[in-house]
Design a protein around this motif. Structure first.
Motif, PDB file in Angstrom:
ATOM      1  N   UNK A  25       0.824  -1.215   0.000  1.00  0.00           N
ATOM      2  CA  UNK A  25       0.000   0.000   0.000  1.00  0.00           C
ATOM      3  C   UNK A  25       0.852   1.257   0.000  1.00  0.00           C
ATOM      4  N   UNK A  26       2.129   1.121   0.365  1.00  0.00           N
ATOM      5  CA  UNK A  26       3.036   2.254   0.337  1.00  0.00           C
ATOM      6  C   UNK A  26       3.040   3.097   1.595  1.00  0.00           C
ATOM      7  N   UNK A  27       2.178   2.759   2.553  1.00  0.00           N
ATOM      8  CA  UNK A  27       2.151   3.567   3.772  1.00  0.00           C
ATOM      9  C   UNK A  27       3.326   3.247   4.683  1.00  0.00           C
ATOM     10  N   UNK A  28       3.603   1.963   4.867  1.00  0.00           N
ATOM     11  CA  UNK A  28       4.638   1.567   5.824  1.00  0.00           C
ATOM     12  C   UNK A  28       5.245   0.254   5.364  1.00  0.00           C
ATOM     13  N   UNK A  29       6.554   0.164   5.417  1.00  0.00           N
ATOM     14  CA  UNK A  29       7.193  -1.046   4.889  1.00  0.00           C
ATOM     15  C   UNK A  29       8.211  -1.659   5.834  1.00  0.00           C
ATOM     16  N   UNK A  30       8.127  -1.336   7.129  1.00  0.00           N
ATOM     17  CA  UNK A  30       9.083  -1.879   8.081  1.00  0.00           C
ATOM     18  C   UNK A  30       8.367  -2.341   9.344  1.00  0.00           C
ATOM     19  N   UNK A  31       8.210  -3.655   9.478  1.00  0.00           N
ATOM     20  CA  UNK A  31       7.589  -4.226  10.665  1.00  0.00           C
ATOM     21  C   UNK A  31       8.690  -4.789  11.549  1.00  0.00           C
ATOM     22  N   UNK A  42       2.745   3.388  14.120  1.00  0.00           N
ATOM     23  CA  UNK A  42       2.748   3.197  12.669  1.00  0.00           C
ATOM     24  C   UNK A  42       2.462   1.751  12.297  1.00  0.00           C
ATOM     25  N   UNK A  43       3.030   0.819  13.063  1.00  0.00           N
ATOM     26  CA  UNK A  43       2.797  -0.595  12.783  1.00  0.00           C
ATOM     27  C   UNK A  43       1.345  -0.981  13.053  1.00  0.00           C
ATOM     28  N   UNK A  44       0.795  -0.493  14.175  1.00  0.00           N
ATOM     29  CA  UNK A  44      -0.605  -0.793  14.477  1.00  0.00           C
ATOM     30  C   UNK A  44      -1.513  -0.261  13.378  1.00  0.00           C
ATOM     31  N   UNK A  45      -1.259   0.984  12.976  1.00  0.00           N
ATOM     32  CA  UNK A  45      -2.123   1.584  11.966  1.00  0.00           C
ATOM     33  C   UNK A  45      -1.942   0.930  10.600  1.00  0.00           C
ATOM     34  N   UNK A  46      -0.728   0.529  10.255  1.00  0.00           N
ATOM     35  CA  UNK A  46      -0.490  -0.088   8.953  1.00  0.00           C
ATOM     36  C   UNK A  46      -1.330  -1.352   8.775  1.00  0.00           C
ATOM     37  N   UNK A  47      -1.442  -2.148   9.837  1.00  0.00           N
ATOM     38  CA  UNK A  47      -2.269  -3.358   9.765  1.00  0.00           C
ATOM     39  C   UNK A  47      -3.739  -2.970   9.615  1.00  0.00           C
ATOM     40  N   UNK A  48      -4.183  -1.986  10.390  1.00  0.00           N
ATOM     41  CA  UNK A  48      -5.563  -1.486  10.278  1.00  0.00           C
ATOM     42  C   UNK A  48      -5.833  -1.005   8.849  1.00  0.00           C
ATOM     43  N   UNK A  49      -4.919  -0.220   8.329  1.00  0.00           N
ATOM     44  CA  UNK A  49      -5.016   0.329   6.965  1.00  0.00           C
ATOM     45  C   UNK A  49      -5.115  -0.788   5.939  1.00  0.00           C
ATOM     46  N   UNK A  50      -4.288  -1.827   6.111  1.00  0.00           N
ATOM     47  CA  UNK A  50      -4.271  -2.958   5.197  1.00  0.00           C
ATOM     48  C   UNK A  50      -5.611  -3.673   5.173  1.00  0.00           C
ATOM     49  N   UNK A 148     -14.262  -0.319  11.867  1.00  0.00           N
ATOM     50  CA  UNK A 148     -13.407  -0.369  10.682  1.00  0.00           C
ATOM     51  C   UNK A 148     -14.137  -0.027   9.395  1.00  0.00           C
ATOM     52  N   UNK A 149     -15.386  -0.429   9.279  1.00  0.00           N
ATOM     53  CA  UNK A 149     -16.123  -0.185   8.046  1.00  0.00           C
ATOM     54  C   UNK A 149     -16.856   1.139   8.003  1.00  0.00           C
ATOM     55  N   UNK A 150     -16.632   2.006   9.005  1.00  0.00           N
ATOM     56  CA  UNK A 150     -17.390   3.252   9.073  1.00  0.00           C
ATOM     57  C   UNK A 150     -16.576   4.488   8.715  1.00  0.00           C
ATOM     58  N   UNK A 151     -15.443   4.302   8.053  1.00  0.00           N
ATOM     59  CA  UNK A 151     -14.607   5.450   7.689  1.00  0.00           C
ATOM     60  C   UNK A 151     -15.352   6.386   6.745  1.00  0.00           C
ATOM     61  N   UNK A 152     -15.148   7.694   6.946  1.00  0.00           N
ATOM     62  CA  UNK A 152     -15.762   8.717   6.099  1.00  0.00           C
ATOM     63  C   UNK A 152     -14.719   9.205   5.096  1.00  0.00           C
ATOM     64  N   UNK A 153     -14.920   8.883   3.809  1.00  0.00           N
ATOM     65  CA  UNK A 153     -13.905   9.170   2.805  1.00  0.00           C
ATOM     66  C   UNK A 153     -14.154  10.457   2.016  1.00  0.00           C
ATOM     67  N   UNK A 154     -15.317  11.076   2.160  1.00  0.00           N
ATOM     68  CA  UNK A 154     -15.647  12.270   1.375  1.00  0.00           C
ATOM     69  C   UNK A 154     -14.635  13.386   1.637  1.00  0.00           C
ATOM     70  N   UNK A 155     -13.998  13.837   0.565  1.00  0.00           N
ATOM     71  CA  UNK A 155     -13.056  14.945   0.668  1.00  0.00           C
ATOM     72  C   UNK A 155     -11.724  14.598   1.307  1.00  0.00           C
ATOM     73  N   UNK A 156     -11.449  13.307   1.510  1.00  0.00           N
ATOM     74  CA  UNK A 156     -10.204  12.889   2.148  1.00  0.00           C
ATOM     75  C   UNK A 156      -9.504  11.836   1.300  1.00  0.00           C
ATOM     76  N   UNK A 157      -8.211  11.727   1.484  1.00  0.00           N
ATOM     77  CA  UNK A 157      -7.503  10.601   0.895  1.00  0.00           C
ATOM     78  C   UNK A 157      -7.843   9.355   1.710  1.00  0.00           C
ATOM     79  N   UNK A 158      -7.614   8.189   1.130  1.00  0.00           N
ATOM     80  CA  UNK A 158      -7.912   6.954   1.861  1.00  0.00           C
ATOM     81  C   UNK A 158      -7.095   6.887   3.139  1.00  0.00           C
ATOM     82  N   UNK A 159      -5.817   7.274   3.057  1.00  0.00           N
ATOM     83  CA  UNK A 159      -4.954   7.197   4.229  1.00  0.00           C
ATOM     84  C   UNK A 159      -5.447   8.128   5.334  1.00  0.00           C
TER      85      UNK A 159
END
Length: 211
Positions: A25-31, A42-50, A148-159
């Protein structure tokens, strides 16, 4: 309660799939687990993001079965492969899914059982995840997977939307802890490492295929 740790499967090949997707995904590449305390969040969020990128949403099909075996009700729990393939999870499903990935990273994780409803039954009705922080003060990150499924994406990047959603999960988990305590129910914290030492290992995939 400790047998819930059997649903956590840090050895599943799907854990590597989740981590690889996080890297792609390009957000984080070091676990690196606890070896670099600054990267903890960053590691916690990267898994959530994934997982959010994979379309995991809240879905509760687990109505309580009639009391049996000592008068205790029970419910169906999805294994992590079911949650990922079907892109849905309820509170305990999402908790064991996150716990599986975070434990593979070397974090000390725990399933936390809460009582957040107004039911008169003295039993837990909600589950969140606790991840011990790298600080030596006994603090934890508490995560509620149901948002997790309730993110509001209007006007925002996915990240950006995913980060806001992750912070909402932290806030909701803390609120759930407080609500449970106010109801007179002490949260039950089940550390997976402790369960492993007590002989509770991940439920084998082959055994599950024969269900």
């Amino acid at each position: 309660d400790e047998f819930l740790a059997g649903f956590v499967n840090e050895n599943s090949p799907l854990v590597d799939t989740v981590l690889q997707y996080g890297k792609d995904s390009g957000f984080y590449n070091s676990y690196n687990g606890y070896s670099e305390p600054k990267s903890f969040w960053n590691q916690l969020f990267s898994v959530w993001f994934s997982l959010q990128k994979r379309g995991i949403t809240y879905s509760n099909i687990a109505s309580l079965a009639p009391p049996s075996f000592g008068g205790m009700p029970s419910q169906y729990i999805r294994f992590m492969d079911e949650s990922i393939l079907r892109q849905q999870a309820n509170c305990i499903d999402g908790t064991v899914l996150l716990a599986s990935v975070y434990k593979r990273l070397g974090f000390r994780v725990a399933i936390v059982l809460l009582k957040t409803s107004n039911s008169n039954l003295p039993i837990p009705d909600h589950a969140i995840l606790a991840v011990k922080s790298p600080l030596n003060d006994g603090s934890h990150a508490f995560i509620d997977s149901t948002v997790m499924g309730s993110a509001q994406f209007a006007g925002k990047t996915f990240q950006s939307a995913s980060w806001d959603n992750f912070n909402l999960s932290l806030h909701q988990a803390s609120a759930g802890m407080e609500k449970s305590r106010n109801s007179g129910f002490t949260p039950k914290i089940i550390y997976v490492d402790d369960a492993r030492q007590n002989g509770i290992q991940p439920i084998p995939i082959l055994a599950r295929s024969a269900r």
